[in-house]
Design a protein around this motif. Sequence first.
Motif, PDB file in Angstrom:
ATOM      1  N   SER A  79       0.518  -1.120  -0.395  1.00 19.92           N
ATOM      2  CA  SER A  79      -0.253   0.148   0.248  1.00 19.92           C
ATOM      3  C   SER A  79       0.839   1.008  -0.165  1.00 19.92           C
ATOM      4  CB  SER A  79      -0.727  -0.431   1.046  1.00 19.92           C
ATOM      5  OG  SER A  79       0.221  -0.084   2.276  1.00 19.92           O
ATOM      6  N   LEU A  80       0.278   2.441  -0.318  1.00 17.30           N
ATOM      7  CA  LEU A  80       1.140   3.504  -0.664  1.00 17.30           C
ATOM      8  C   LEU A  80       0.091   4.474   0.372  1.00 17.30           C
ATOM      9  CD1 LEU A  80       1.640   3.463  -4.106  1.00 17.30           C
ATOM     10  CD2 LEU A  80       3.322   2.630  -2.670  1.00 17.30           C
ATOM     11  N   LYS A  81       1.809   4.869   1.434  1.00 14.04           N
ATOM     12  CA  LYS A  81       0.711   6.609   1.269  1.00 14.04           C
ATOM     13  C   LYS A  81       0.144   7.725   0.607  1.00 14.04           C
ATOM     14  CE  LYS A  81       4.028   6.572   5.274  1.00 14.04           C
ATOM     15  NZ  LYS A  81       5.486   6.420   5.853  1.00 14.04           N
ATOM     16  N   ASP A  82      -0.364   8.251   0.871  1.00 15.96           N
ATOM     17  CA  ASP A  82      -0.392   9.789  -0.075  1.00 15.96           C
ATOM     18  C   ASP A  82       0.385  10.240  -1.060  1.00 15.96           C
ATOM     19  OD1 ASP A  82      -3.559   9.599   0.625  1.00 15.96           O
ATOM     20  OD2 ASP A  82      -3.069  11.083   1.831  1.00 15.96           O
ATOM     21  N   ASN A  83       1.326  10.198  -0.142  1.00 16.41           N
ATOM     22  CA  ASN A  83       2.328  11.523  -0.767  1.00 16.41           C
ATOM     23  C   ASN A  83       3.092  10.137  -2.330  1.00 16.41           C
ATOM     24  OD1 ASN A  83       4.155   9.173   0.575  1.00 16.41           O
ATOM     25  ND2 ASN A  83       5.520  11.151   1.886  1.00 16.41           N
ATOM     26  N   GLY A  84       2.724   9.039  -2.014  1.00 13.98           N
ATOM     27  CA  GLY A  84       3.537   8.227  -2.894  1.00 13.98           C
ATOM     28  C   GLY A  84       5.087   7.161  -2.134  1.00 13.98           C
ATOM     29  N   ASP A  85       5.436   7.272  -0.782  1.00 16.51           N
ATOM     30  CA  ASP A  85       5.667   6.457  -0.278  1.00 16.51           C
ATOM     31  C   ASP A  85       5.223   5.238  -0.475  1.00 16.51           C
ATOM     32  OD1 ASP A  85       7.611   7.906  -0.352  1.00 16.51           O
ATOM     33  OD2 ASP A  85       7.144   9.011   1.162  1.00 16.51           O
ATOM     34  N   ILE A  86       5.730   3.865   0.136  1.00 23.01           N
ATOM     35  CA  ILE A  86       5.396   2.551   0.717  1.00 23.01           C
ATOM     36  C   ILE A  86       5.155   2.736   2.136  1.00 23.01           C
ATOM     37  CG2 ILE A  86       6.202   0.311   1.061  1.00 23.01           C
ATOM     38  CD1 ILE A  86       5.609   1.014  -1.748  1.00 23.01           C
ATOM     39  N   SER A  87       3.541   2.390   2.217  1.00 22.84           N
ATOM     40  CA  SER A  87       2.931   2.640   3.604  1.00 22.84           C
ATOM     41  C   SER A  87       3.037   0.618   4.624  1.00 22.84           C
ATOM     42  CB  SER A  87       1.323   2.790   3.719  1.00 22.84           C
ATOM     43  OG  SER A  87       0.581   2.886   4.341  1.00 22.84           O
ATOM     44  N   PHE A  88       2.820   0.240   3.832  1.00 28.23           N
ATOM     45  CA  PHE A  88       2.855  -1.284   4.461  1.00 28.23           C
ATOM     46  C   PHE A  88       3.305  -2.812   3.606  1.00 28.23           C
ATOM     47  CE2 PHE A  88       1.756  -5.194   6.929  1.00 28.23           C
ATOM     48  CZ  PHE A  88       2.668  -5.415   7.452  1.00 28.23           C
ATOM     49  N   TYR A  89       3.818  -3.317   3.541  1.00 31.16           N
ATOM     50  CA  TYR A  89       4.543  -4.320   2.312  1.00 31.16           C
ATOM     51  C   TYR A  89       4.039  -5.555   2.931  1.00 31.16           C
ATOM     52  CZ  TYR A  89       9.007  -5.362   2.944  1.00 31.16           C
ATOM     53  OH  TYR A  89      10.275  -5.523   3.754  1.00 31.16           O
ATOM     54  N   ALA A  90       3.532  -6.715   1.956  1.00 28.42           N
ATOM     55  CA  ALA A  90       3.311  -8.533   2.214  1.00 28.42           C
ATOM     56  C   ALA A  90       4.911  -9.124   1.186  1.00 28.42           C
ATOM     57  CB  ALA A  90       2.285  -9.163   2.452  1.00 28.42           C
ATOM     58  N   TRP A  91       5.954  -9.809   0.979  1.00 27.27           N
ATOM     59  CA  TRP A  91       6.002 -10.144   0.278  1.00 27.27           C
ATOM     60  C   TRP A  91       6.995 -11.895   0.193  1.00 27.27           C
ATOM     61  CZ3 TRP A  91      10.835  -7.007  -1.249  1.00 27.27           C
ATOM     62  CH2 TRP A  91      12.220  -7.047  -2.305  1.00 27.27           C
ATOM     63  N   LEU A  92       5.957 -12.633  -0.490  1.00 30.14           N
ATOM     64  CA  LEU A  92       6.372 -13.960  -0.794  1.00 30.14           C
ATOM     65  C   LEU A  92       7.844 -14.183  -1.184  1.00 30.14           C
ATOM     66  CD1 LEU A  92       3.222 -13.079   0.201  1.00 30.14           C
ATOM     67  CD2 LEU A  92       3.268 -15.570  -0.546  1.00 30.14           C
ATOM     68  N   LYS A  93       8.658 -14.263  -0.767  1.00 34.42           N
ATOM     69  CA  LYS A  93      10.090 -14.760  -1.323  1.00 34.42           C
ATOM     70  C   LYS A  93      10.236 -15.978  -1.943  1.00 34.42           C
ATOM     71  CE  LYS A  93      13.226 -12.012  -0.321  1.00 34.42           C
ATOM     72  NZ  LYS A  93      13.495 -10.352  -1.438  1.00 34.42           N
ATOM     73  N   ASN A  94      10.953 -15.885  -2.867  1.00 33.12           N
ATOM     74  CA  ASN A  94      11.390 -17.462  -3.678  1.00 33.12           C
ATOM     75  C   ASN A  94      12.034 -18.563  -2.887  1.00 33.12           C
ATOM     76  OD1 ASN A  94      13.869 -16.413  -4.372  1.00 33.12           O
ATOM     77  ND2 ASN A  94      13.289 -15.863  -6.017  1.00 33.12           N
ATOM     78  N   ASP A  95      12.452 -17.790  -1.062  1.00 33.12           N
ATOM     79  CA  ASP A  95      13.424 -19.097  -0.947  1.00 33.12           C
ATOM     80  C   ASP A  95      12.147 -19.605   0.701  1.00 33.12           C
ATOM     81  OD1 ASP A  95      12.623 -16.460   1.167  1.00 33.12           O
ATOM     82  OD2 ASP A  95      14.390 -16.352   1.294  1.00 33.12           O
ATOM     83  N   GLY A  96      11.353 -19.158   0.158  1.00 34.33           N
ATOM     84  CA  GLY A  96       9.790 -19.566   1.275  1.00 34.33           C
ATOM     85  C   GLY A  96      10.260 -18.873   1.793  1.00 34.33           C
ATOM     86  N   THR A  97      10.451 -17.965   2.111  1.00 34.76           N
ATOM     87  CA  THR A  97      10.017 -16.832   3.442  1.00 34.76           C
ATOM     88  C   THR A  97       8.413 -16.021   3.632  1.00 34.76           C
ATOM     89  OG1 THR A  97      11.726 -15.817   2.831  1.00 34.76           O
ATOM     90  CG2 THR A  97      12.260 -17.337   4.626  1.00 34.76           C
ATOM     91  N   MET A  98       8.984 -14.693   3.959  1.00 34.71           N
ATOM     92  CA  MET A  98       7.534 -13.527   3.681  1.00 34.71           C
ATOM     93  C   MET A  98       8.138 -13.089   4.695  1.00 34.71           C
ATOM     94  SD  MET A  98       3.755 -13.809   4.768  1.00 34.71           S
ATOM     95  CE  MET A  98       2.153 -12.395   4.275  1.00 34.71           C
ATOM     96  N   GLN A  99       7.884 -11.513   4.334  1.00 34.66           N
ATOM     97  CA  GLN A  99       8.134 -10.322   4.445  1.00 34.66           C
ATOM     98  C   GLN A  99       7.045  -9.609   4.842  1.00 34.66           C
ATOM     99  OE1 GLN A  99      12.037  -8.427   2.386  1.00 34.66           O
ATOM    100  NE2 GLN A  99      13.285 -10.177   3.044  1.00 34.66           N
ATOM    101  N   LEU A 100       7.137  -9.021   5.990  1.00 39.52           N
ATOM    102  CA  LEU A 100       5.584  -8.391   6.727  1.00 39.52           C
ATOM    103  C   LEU A 100       5.959  -7.439   6.960  1.00 39.52           C
ATOM    104  CD1 LEU A 100       2.381  -9.519   6.765  1.00 39.52           C
ATOM    105  CD2 LEU A 100       2.537  -9.847   8.949  1.00 39.52           C
ATOM    106  N   GLY A 101       5.719  -6.491   6.494  1.00 40.97           N
ATOM    107  CA  GLY A 101       6.366  -5.060   6.879  1.00 40.97           C
ATOM    108  C   GLY A 101       7.693  -4.643   6.981  1.00 40.97           C
ATOM    109  N   GLY A 102       8.690  -5.744   7.179  1.00 41.18           N
ATOM    110  CA  GLY A 102       9.745  -5.214   7.453  1.00 41.18           C
ATOM    111  C   GLY A 102      11.335  -6.808   7.807  1.00 41.18           C
ATOM    112  N   THR A 103      12.215  -6.590   7.903  1.00 41.25           N
ATOM    113  CA  THR A 103      13.021  -7.906   8.283  1.00 41.25           C
ATOM    114  C   THR A 103      13.098  -7.848  10.234  1.00 41.25           C
ATOM    115  OG1 THR A 103      14.525  -6.931   7.127  1.00 41.25           O
ATOM    116  CG2 THR A 103      13.654  -7.725   5.804  1.00 41.25           C
ATOM    117  N   ALA A 104      12.873  -6.968  10.576  1.00 39.37           N
ATOM    118  CA  ALA A 104      13.670  -6.360  11.860  1.00 39.37           C
ATOM    119  C   ALA A 104      13.667  -7.666  12.935  1.00 39.37           C
ATOM    120  CB  ALA A 104      13.265  -4.815  12.114  1.00 39.37           C
TER     121      ALA A 104
END
Length: 162
Positions: A79-104
């Motif tokens: 999703s994007l903020k009004d200014n176009g910056d990334i607000s939040f994401y879900a990324w299903l990686k090809n190594d079998g992991t998932m990032q949900l908003g970050g990797t911290a």
Amino acid sequence: MITLSTISGAFVKAGSRILKVFQYGIKTADECSPFGDDSSPLEGMTAIYAETGEIGEPVIIGYMNERQLAAPGEKRIYSLKDNGDISFYAWLKNDGTMQLGGTADNLVRYAPLNAGLSSHNSQVVAELNKIAVAISSLGGTYVPGLVGMDVSGSKIVEIKTL
């Protein structure tokens, strides 16, 4: 004919998203999207505008994606903020992991975490009982036992989050 247009606004009417686009003047078109996908573009994004066989029934069939990062076999939604910056994401990686908003950090599984905490609580209660017996006998000795908590079984390494 399929052309590119600039989004100038969007609204929902009777459960359908209608987009205003600038294409040789302001026009409106219904949005087409995959089943279960409900997203609204930001003003200024480039839409793919298509005429249909019905005069006066154009559709937006997609958008030019300027934030592509997914490698082959991966899926990323954001999703994007009004200014176009990334607000939040879900990324299903090809190594079998998932990032949900970050990797911290990592998510946890509740049941193993709860079991670990329950066991720890039982150990603390047992130690407090020992202390109570020692104090009540006046002059008794108290040697504390080991009390620990291991919640490592609750760590989900396949999903990373903020």
